[in-house]
Design an enzyme around this catalytic site. Structure first.
Site, mmCIF file in Angstrom:
data_model
loop_
_atom_site.group_PDB
_atom_site.id
_atom_site.type_symbol
_atom_site.label_atom_id
_atom_site.label_comp_id
_atom_site.label_asym_id
_atom_site.label_seq_id
_atom_site.Cartn_x
_atom_site.Cartn_y
_atom_site.Cartn_z
ATOM 1 C CB VAL A 52 -0.956 0.028 1.221
ATOM 2 C CG1 VAL A 52 -2.010 -1.055 1.097
ATOM 3 C CG2 VAL A 52 -0.182 -0.100 2.532
ATOM 4 C CE1 TYR A 53 3.786 1.332 4.203
ATOM 5 C CE2 TYR A 53 6.093 0.903 3.737
ATOM 6 C CZ TYR A 53 5.041 0.931 4.623
ATOM 7 O OH TYR A 53 5.252 0.556 5.931
ATOM 8 N N GLY A 54 2.438 4.258 -1.281
ATOM 9 C CA GLY A 54 2.320 4.939 -2.565
ATOM 10 C C GLY A 54 1.362 4.251 -3.511
ATOM 11 N N GLY A 55 0.418 3.499 -2.971
ATOM 12 C CA GLY A 55 -0.505 2.765 -3.824
ATOM 13 C C GLY A 55 0.182 1.721 -4.683
#
Length: 327
Positions: A52-55
């Site tokens: 989920v980091y930065g999508g």
């Protein structure tokens, strides 16, 4: 950089990890490349990311850099799955979601395996044994070498680790746990850290600098170029800008002045050498910030400094954590 075993496993990682929370969002490819190269040249091996980091952009960016910039075999890549951008259901620990997320992570990372795969959050809806079976399947298939959890409370961590240990050779033991831990957040010492120590998990502290507050940058207000001033991250920093935190930051600054080092170095060295800690995960927006964190490697705090910082930041743990007869 010194290497440490992660919990009671054979996996060795650098005693400082590189976080990628801002990669693909606030940190572009050029800055990320500078950070990864500097980290690797300093002897760092553990690189932490999540789906989920930065999508997903953080994993994609890391995948572009690994191999082209740093040899894959020189890194211990850790990623996480299970945290979902849903305001109703914040965690999805179902076997189907986790395994699909792992496959997607491997595609973005451009590798056939991750060295450490963690469940990002406890899912109260999915049976825990189903969540943990996803870890077993990932390790058995070779898509993950080791497994762990992140954001679990003490009882959740103990239950998960004990379940895995109940069938040695069939279930993969948990190697590590990622939890927020710093001089400004010592809540893990109540139950999670004792559980990790007893059950053989190495702790990978996130936000080791108190979300940036322990650097001292907020002592005279919120700098306009800081995370605390950004619309996206202001709410993340704000809980650590109260009077109690200010007293701890002042103590760190005093210790730093006496040792002729920076507050960042004092706060990071204190945490790095705490019992049960394997490697704090440092996320830097710039190469200069990362360089300061890497410079902590030769620093060991004098015992009297550690005791003073322990005292000023001591959390209130009463019954049943302390001997009831003294209360």
């Amino acid at each position: 950089m010194e290497q440490r075993h992660l919990g009671r496993t054979g996996l060795r990682v650098s005693r400082l990890g590189l976080g990628t929370l801002t990669w693909g969002r606030d940190t572009g490819e050029e800055a990320a490349a500078e950070q990864l190269k500097a980290f690797w040249e300093a002897g760092g091996t553990l690189v932490d990311t999540a789906d989920v980091y930065g999508g997903g952009e953080a994993e994609y960016l890391l995948g572009r850099l690994v191999g082209a910039l740093v040899p894959r075999q020189d890194l211990v890549i850790a990623t996480k799955a299970g945290s979902v951008p849903d305001p109703v259901r914040r965690a999805d620990g179902s076997r189907g979601h986790l395994l699909a997320a792992l496959d997607a992570s491997l595609t973005r990372l451009g590798t056939d395996h991750v060295d450490l795969w963690l469940v990002h959050a406890f899912d109260p809806v999915t049976p825990l044994e189903e969540t943990l079976q996803a870890l077993d399947l990932a390790v058995a298939s070779g898509r993950a070498r080791y497994a762990g959890v992140a954001g679990f409370s003490g009882w959740q961590l103990a239950k998960a680790a004990t379940w895995q240990l109940a069938a040695p050779g069939t279930r993969t033991r948990l190697a590590g746990a990622q939890l927020e831990y710093s001089l400004l957040q010592r809540g893990v010492e109540r139950e999670a850290l004792p559980a990790a120590l007893d059950l053989g998990l190495g702790l990978l502290p996130s936000s080791p600098l108190g979300r940036g507050v322990l650097t001292g940058k907020y002592r005279d207000g919120v700098p306009p170029d800081s995370r605390g001033a950004s619309e996206l991250m202001a709410g993340f920093v704000e809980p650590y800008l109260d009077d109690a935190a200010a007293r701890i930051v002042d103590a760190v600054a005093t210790a730093a002045h006496g040792l002729a080092v920076t507050p960042l170095q004092v706060a990071l060295a204190w945490l790095r050498d705490r019992p049960g800690v394997t490697a704090p995960i440092v996320g830097a927006r710039t190469s200069a910030q990362l360089s300061e964190a890497l410079s902590v490697e030769p620093l060991s705090l004098p015992e009297e400094i550690c005791r003073a910082l322990d005292d000023v930041s001591a959390p209130v743990h009463r019954y049943p954590d302390h001997d009831w007869s003294t209360l």
